[in-house]
Each structure stands twice: as C-alpha cells, then as structure tokens.
Design an enzyme around this catalytic site. Structure first.
Site, PDB file in Angstrom:
ATOM      1  N   GLY A 273      -4.252  -3.631  -1.671  1.00  0.00           N
ATOM      2  CA  GLY A 273      -4.874  -2.541  -0.913  1.00  0.00           C
ATOM      3  C   GLY A 273      -5.060  -1.274  -1.727  1.00  0.00           C
TER       4      GLY A 273
ATOM      5  CB  SER B   2      -1.041  -3.980   7.730  1.00  0.00           C
ATOM      6  OG  SER B   2      -2.045  -3.018   7.531  1.00  0.00           O
TER       7      SER B   2
ATOM      8  CG  ASP C 226      -7.888  -6.894   6.591  1.00  0.00           C
ATOM      9  OD1 ASP C 226      -7.026  -6.623   7.447  1.00  0.00           O
ATOM     10  OD2 ASP C 226      -8.035  -6.228   5.551  1.00  0.00           O
TER      11      ASP C 226
ATOM     12  NE  ARG D  40      -2.410  -1.347   3.521  1.00  0.00           N
ATOM     13  CZ  ARG D  40      -1.852  -0.599   4.446  1.00  0.00           C
ATOM     14  NH1 ARG D  40      -1.864   0.722   4.339  1.00  0.00           N
ATOM     15  NH2 ARG D  40      -1.316  -1.133   5.513  1.00  0.00           N
TER      16      ARG D  40
ATOM     17  CG  HIS E 184      -7.400  -2.828   9.921  1.00  0.00           C
ATOM     18  ND1 HIS E 184      -6.083  -2.481  10.120  1.00  0.00           N
ATOM     19  CD2 HIS E 184      -7.386  -3.797   8.965  1.00  0.00           C
ATOM     20  CE1 HIS E 184      -5.316  -3.204   9.326  1.00  0.00           C
ATOM     21  NE2 HIS E 184      -6.073  -4.012   8.619  1.00  0.00           N
TER      22      HIS E 184
ATOM     23  CB  THR F 164      -4.457 -13.996   8.453  1.00  0.00           C
ATOM     24  OG1 THR F 164      -4.681 -12.756   7.781  1.00  0.00           O
ATOM     25  CG2 THR F 164      -4.998 -15.132   7.607  1.00  0.00           C
ATOM     26  CG  ASN F 165      -0.955 -16.844  11.475  1.00  0.00           C
ATOM     27  OD1 ASN F 165      -1.234 -17.874  10.869  1.00  0.00           O
ATOM     28  ND2 ASN F 165       0.120 -16.144  11.214  1.00  0.00           N
TER      29      ASN F 165
ATOM     30  CE1 TYR G 220       0.138  -5.787  -1.789  1.00  0.00           C
ATOM     31  CE2 TYR G 220      -0.983  -3.827  -0.953  1.00  0.00           C
ATOM     32  CZ  TYR G 220      -0.458  -5.091  -0.747  1.00  0.00           C
ATOM     33  OH  TYR G 220      -0.542  -5.670   0.496  1.00  0.00           O
TER      34      TYR G 220
ATOM     35  NE  ARG H 165      -0.254  -8.807   1.931  1.00  0.00           N
ATOM     36  CZ  ARG H 165      -0.971  -8.196   2.867  1.00  0.00           C
ATOM     37  NH1 ARG H 165      -2.128  -8.690   3.265  1.00  0.00           N
ATOM     38  NH2 ARG H 165      -0.536  -7.100   3.441  1.00  0.00           N
TER      39      ARG H 165
ATOM     40  CE  LYS I 205      -6.371  -3.404   4.295  1.00  0.00           C
ATOM     41  NZ  LYS I 205      -6.653  -3.931   5.634  1.00  0.00           N
TER      42      LYS I 205
ATOM     43  CB  CYS J   3       0.184  -7.142  13.707  1.00  0.00           C
ATOM     44  SG  CYS J   3       1.303  -5.761  13.566  1.00  0.00           S
TER      45      CYS J   3
HETATM   46  C1  OXD Z   1      -3.345  -4.540   5.073  1.00  0.00           C
HETATM   47  C2  OXD Z   1      -4.001  -5.699   4.445  1.00  0.00           C
HETATM   48  O1  OXD Z   1      -2.411  -3.975   4.481  1.00  0.00           O
HETATM   49  O2  OXD Z   1      -4.934  -6.228   5.066  1.00  0.00           O
HETATM   50  O3  OXD Z   1      -3.756  -4.167   6.176  1.00  0.00           O
HETATM   51  O4  OXD Z   1      -3.638  -6.080   3.331  1.00  0.00           O
HETATM   52 MN    MN Z   2      -5.478  -5.214   6.885  1.00  0.00          MN
END
Ligand code: OXD
Ligand code: MN
Length: 588
Positions: A210, A259, A286, A80, A237, A264-265, A208, A374, A217, A261
């Site tokens: 985002g 982002s 997200d 982004r 978010h 997703t996990n 890309y 990604r 986003k 951090c």
């Molecule tokens: C971010 C994403 O950049 O979710 O936050 O891709």
């Molecule tokens: Mn995100």
C-alpha cells in the site's frame, strides 16, 4: 528480417512528457541504469531471475506451488503507514481533518532532499500502467518510477502495465506521476506524499504494497477520489461481486469494508451446499470506480488486475476458490514456509519450519506468518473470475454495502431507507483496526465508507459529493450495512461468515426485487429471522435473534458519537447528514 512495420518504437520514444519526466527524475536520483517495463513475459522472467539470484526472492515448492515465490520484507516494513501518509493541497482545509496535511512546496522540498542521489548503484524502473481495462473510457493511466524490482513484479500483476498503457498515455497526454524509492527502509525517513492538484505521488522509504505499489491506494483511491469528485464519479474502497441466482439472473454488488475485514473472501465466496443453484463471479476485491451510466444506473469497474490479499485465514475450508487461486503463479510476502518449501500461515494444516522472517519457527516469537502477510496474484487465476471484469463500461450495481468489524451495536444486516440515509450509514461506519496498517490492532475507530485511510480530500466535501450522486441516478442502488463480526457475551462470533454470508447477500437481492421482507427500525430495515434463508444453516434461534437485534440504548450512544465525529467537519459538513441523523435519533 522484420519489416519497418514490425519494428516496435522504443518505449522511451512513445511519449515525450513521460520521457521528459523520466529524464528529470534520472538527474535527481542518479541511477546506474534505466529500465522501461513493456509488460512482456520475457521481462517478468528476467526480473524474477534477477531477484532469485540475488536472494531477494525464494522459489517455493515447484510441485505443489509452481511458479510461486516468497519475498521477505524488512521486519519494520510490513504494513501501510497512515501516520506518515500526507495529502498536500494548497489549502489545508481541502485535505480535511481526515488527512495529515503538508504544504505542497514544503513537501516537494523535503522529498527532493530524500530522492537526491537515492538510486546510485540501483536501476530506475519505469512502469507505465493503466487502472481499468485498457480500452475502457472509465480507466485512467499513470507511470510509476521505482528502484525496487519487487515493486515492478507486483505492479505487473496488480495493473495492466507496459506498452499498451504507455500507448494510451501517449494518446491522452495525461497521467499520474508516481515516484517511489525504497531509500534506506528507515522508518525515520519514510513518507507517502500525495499531490492531488498535480496528479502526483512521491513515496520514499518503504517497499510495502500500500505504500509502494503506487497504482493501488495512492492512485486508485487517494488521487482518483479527488479526480472523481471533479469529474462526477466515485473511487471507492469496495470489492465487486456478481451473484447469479437459481433462475440464472446475475446482479452485482459493491461492498466497502475496512482493510483485512474479508473483502477478498466475500468477492470469491463459495456458496454453501444448502443453497444450490447460486453462483458467484468476482470482478474485484479491493477498489471500485463507480460511474453514473446513461441508463441512470451506477456502473463499476475494478481498476486493478490482481489481488493483494491477506494470507492468514485463507484455506480450503474457509475459501476453496481463494486457496485454489494461489496454488500457482503467485508472489507471497512475509508468509512462513514448511520444510518442503510450501507457503504456510495460521489456519492451514501442516507445520511451519521457518517463520516470516526466515528464522526457525519458535512460537515464542509470535505467529509464524506475519498477520498482514499477503499473496499477489492475477485476477484471472481466480476460479470465480468473471469475464465481465474486462467490460469497458463495467457492470451495473444493484446494491452498495457498507460493513465494519464490530463486536456489538451493528446488527448482522440492515437496509438504508433511501440514498440520503445510505450516505449517513456509510459516513457513520466504524470498525476495529487490523494489522493492515501500523498501529494498535482491535481498537474501534470511525472509518467512513472504509475510506478513512484513503480519501484524498476533506470528508465533508466527499459526503457532499456522495449526496449529490443520488439524484443523478434514476435507478440508484439500494444501500445496506453488514456486520459479520458480532460476538456473544463470551466473545464468540455469532455468525459463521465465509460462504454463509451468501444468505445475507441473497436477502439484499430479495429487497431489490421487492420479494424479501423486513421490519422498519430507527436505524433502517432489518430482516426478521424468517426473512433470511436459514435452510441448512446451523445456528440457534437465540443467536439469530441476537444478530438481528437493535438495542436502542447502544444506538443512542452510537449516534451521539457519530454526531460528535461529524462535528469535526464544521462548515464543510453537508447539513443533510445532520438532518438525517436527527431523524434517526427521533425514531429511537
Ligand atoms: C489495504 C489493502 O490495506 O487492500 O486496505 O491492502
Ligand atoms: Mn484495501
């Protein structure tokens, strides 16, 4: 032969306002052809075939990764671009110090010059999409026009796109207009513009995620946060996860982390073997749209239909679910490949043959996979997918969690005293930057509610809106803060993270149920080591002590920085936040 009832209305005829807009954009951008996306499998196959033939997509090993493809972006277009992202409101103060601002007329003029004739020799794709379940009153629709078939394929995974969305738009008459062109992929001619007052987005010069998948986003956070304020809800978010305890009760949490951090996990966490009986169900990874319900609780939907997750760090040891999920029907971007065409990134076994740019792998060139590489995959591929993802009214939220990546200061977890304190905890968030955005990585910056890059209006007004939401919720969620990233003096992570994070989430549910203990501190309620379930966890008592410590000296400094930061919002800053900060400082 089909009877009249079976003949589908051509998409272009379904909605006059959409078609009028498409024709206006067509005149401006001069494409060779116009392609309306109906969301069918046949179209997905057609576009995939097109990109495979022209070399933009590479098929991955069909035996180990069936129906998986690799896309390599231009090396200057991998994240982004916050420094090129603008909020264009009539009044600059409405965008606030948290956003770059441009006058809407100036921005439109500048963008028209870029878009003029930009699709010559290209196809213009029209993607009607719905953010949220198609039949949910909480969902909102948009239409993205793009000249990138990669964006189309991604949007088909990430949103509910096609005929159903367009039919809803035709009924409602309202939609967000998102115009995108990859242009020349020139960083000097790259802008991501938002016009919240017009429900419009204009994005040029990047392909890309985002910057280019405008439902994500741009719509679901920047434009939706603006809409949410005027309609009385929140666009955040946040990932959404359901935890089923050993008694069989499921509680939902919505967690905001910056982002890359670990949202997703955490959303598809695998419980440790030493916590039998716990199950995890994923709703989203997200974005959460949160609405006060008639029962006084906060209800959440995931507006997205797919995951656009960070690949490095995902492997069968760290997250079996996530790794399982991306073994088929997945679009990879900027990962490396092995010599038998399997996708590869740091943290996986095996060796890369080609790096993310398609060059023979050479460690001298840096990591094999781009740190922001990604995977894009449907939420339904996730082994912990929750069917409640499709519930039109969403799921009820028991706890909201804020979290940052901090080496020190923030303890592993603490609980806010009440809603107002919780809003301060969110507003005071800080985190080390990651590769998800262009710029230096690892610098601590303030990132309130993990929304610094995504709030479509003045943070002062945003916190006021958050504060006003509390009294509307008779059964408001409790608010917590976590930090999985605290380190010791040698720089080693103190907490093992991943599946073990369930221990912290279980403590939160215990707090909600009134069964888990805590000590009052100036910053909020912190568990004692004995309040956490540490059975089967290999961690030293000293490390646990250090993880839960609140250092008054560091916090005095932290609060002084927060005060200075909040001061930037001047008269838009709600006084209640400063009163809350005074209170915390006095407690220290
Ligand atoms: C971010 C994403 O950049 O979710 O936050 O891709
Ligand atoms: Mn995100």
């Amino acid at each position: 032969m089909a009877t009249a009832a079976h003949v589908l209305t051509p998409l272009a005829q379904l909605s006059r306002p959409v078609n009028d807009w498409v024709q206006a954009v067509r005149e401006l951008t001069q494409p060779r052809a116009v392609y309306w996306c109906d969301g069918s499998e046949a179209q997905t196959r057609e576009l995939t075939g097109l990109l495979l033939r022209n070399g933009e997509l590479h098929a991955l090993n069909p035996e180990h990764f069936p129906n998986c493809h690799l896309y390599r972006s231009t090396p200057n277009d991998v994240a982004r671009v916050e420094h090129l992202t603008y909020i264009c409101t009539r009044l600059q103060a409405d965008a606030g110090p948290n956003n770059l601002w441009m006058d809407p007329q100036v921005a439109h003029q500048q963008m028209r010059a870029l878009f003029r004739g930009c699709m010559r020799e290209r196809t213009l794709y029209v993607i009607p999409y719905c953010m949220g379940p198609l039949d949910s009153p909480l969902a909102r629709c948009g239409v993205e026009i793009t000249d990138s078939p990669y964006v189309v394929l991604s949007m088909l995974i990430m949103t509910r796109a096609g005929r159903g969305a367009l039919e809803r738009i035709a009924r409602e008459g309202r939609f967000v207009r998102g115009l995108h062109s990859t242009g020349e992929l020139d960083p000097e001619r790259r802008f991501i513009m938002h016009f919240p007052e017009e429900l419009a987005i204009e994005s040029y010069g990047s392909g890309y995620g985002g910057n280019a998948l405008l439902g994500k986003k741009c719509h679901a956070l920047r434009i939706a946060s603006w809409q949410a304020r005027s309609e009385g809800w929140l666009a955040e978010h946040m990932m959404i996860v359901g935890l089923q305890d050993p008694h069989g009760a499921t509680h939902y949490l919505a967690c905001a982390f910056p982002s890359a951090c670990g949202k997703t996990n955490l959303a598809m966490l695998v419980p440790p073997a030493s916590m039998p009986g716990w199950r995890v169900f994923t709703i989203g990874d997200d974005i959460a749209w949160l609405h006060p319900g008639p029962d006084g609780r906060l209800w959440a939907i995931n507006p997205e239909a797919g995951f656009f997750g960070v690949a490095p760090g995902t492997n069968p040891q760290t997250n079996r679910n996530a790794y399982e999920m991306i073994r088929r029907d997945t679009l990879f971007t900027n990962v490396a490949v092995t010599k038998d065409d399997q996708p590869w990134w740091e943290g996986l076994s095996g060796t890369p043959a080609l790096d993310w740019q398609g060059r023979p792998y050479d460690p001298a060139n840096g990591p094999a996979a781009h740190p922001n590489s990604r995977f894009t995959v449907s939420v339904r591929r996730n082994p912990s997918y929750s069917p409640h993802t499709e519930d039109p009214s969403g799921v009820p939220i028991s706890a909201l969690v804020f979290g940052g990546r901090r080496r020190e200061v923030a303890p592993l977890v603490y609980e806010a005293r009440d809603w107002r304190h919780g809003v301060l905890v969110g507003a005071a968030m800080a985190s080390e930057t990651t590769a998800a955005a262009v710029g230096q990585v690892g610098v601590t910056r303030r990132d309130p509610m993990a929304m610094q890059p995504f709030c479509g209006y003045n943070f002062g007004d945003y916190w006021r809106h958050w504060l006003a939401m509390g009294p509307r919720l008779t059964r408001a969620p409790r608010i917590f803060h976590v930090n999985w990233f605290r380190r010791d003096a040698q720089g080693k992570f103190l907490w093992p993270g991943y599946g073990e994070n369930l221990r912290v989430l279980a403590w939160m549910l215990g707090r909600c149920a009134g069964t888990a203990g805590a000590v009052e501190t100036a910053i909020g309620r912190v568990p004692r080591p004995s309040d956490l379930n540490t059975q089967g966890l290999s961690i030293s008592p000293e490390a646990l002590q250090a993880l839960l410590a609140v250092d008054p000296g560091l916090w005095r400094k932290e609060y002084a920085e927060v005060r200075q930061y909040l001061g930037r919002y001047g008269e838009r800053l709600p006084p209640a936040l400063l009163e809350e900060l005074d209170h915390c400082e006095q407690q220290l």
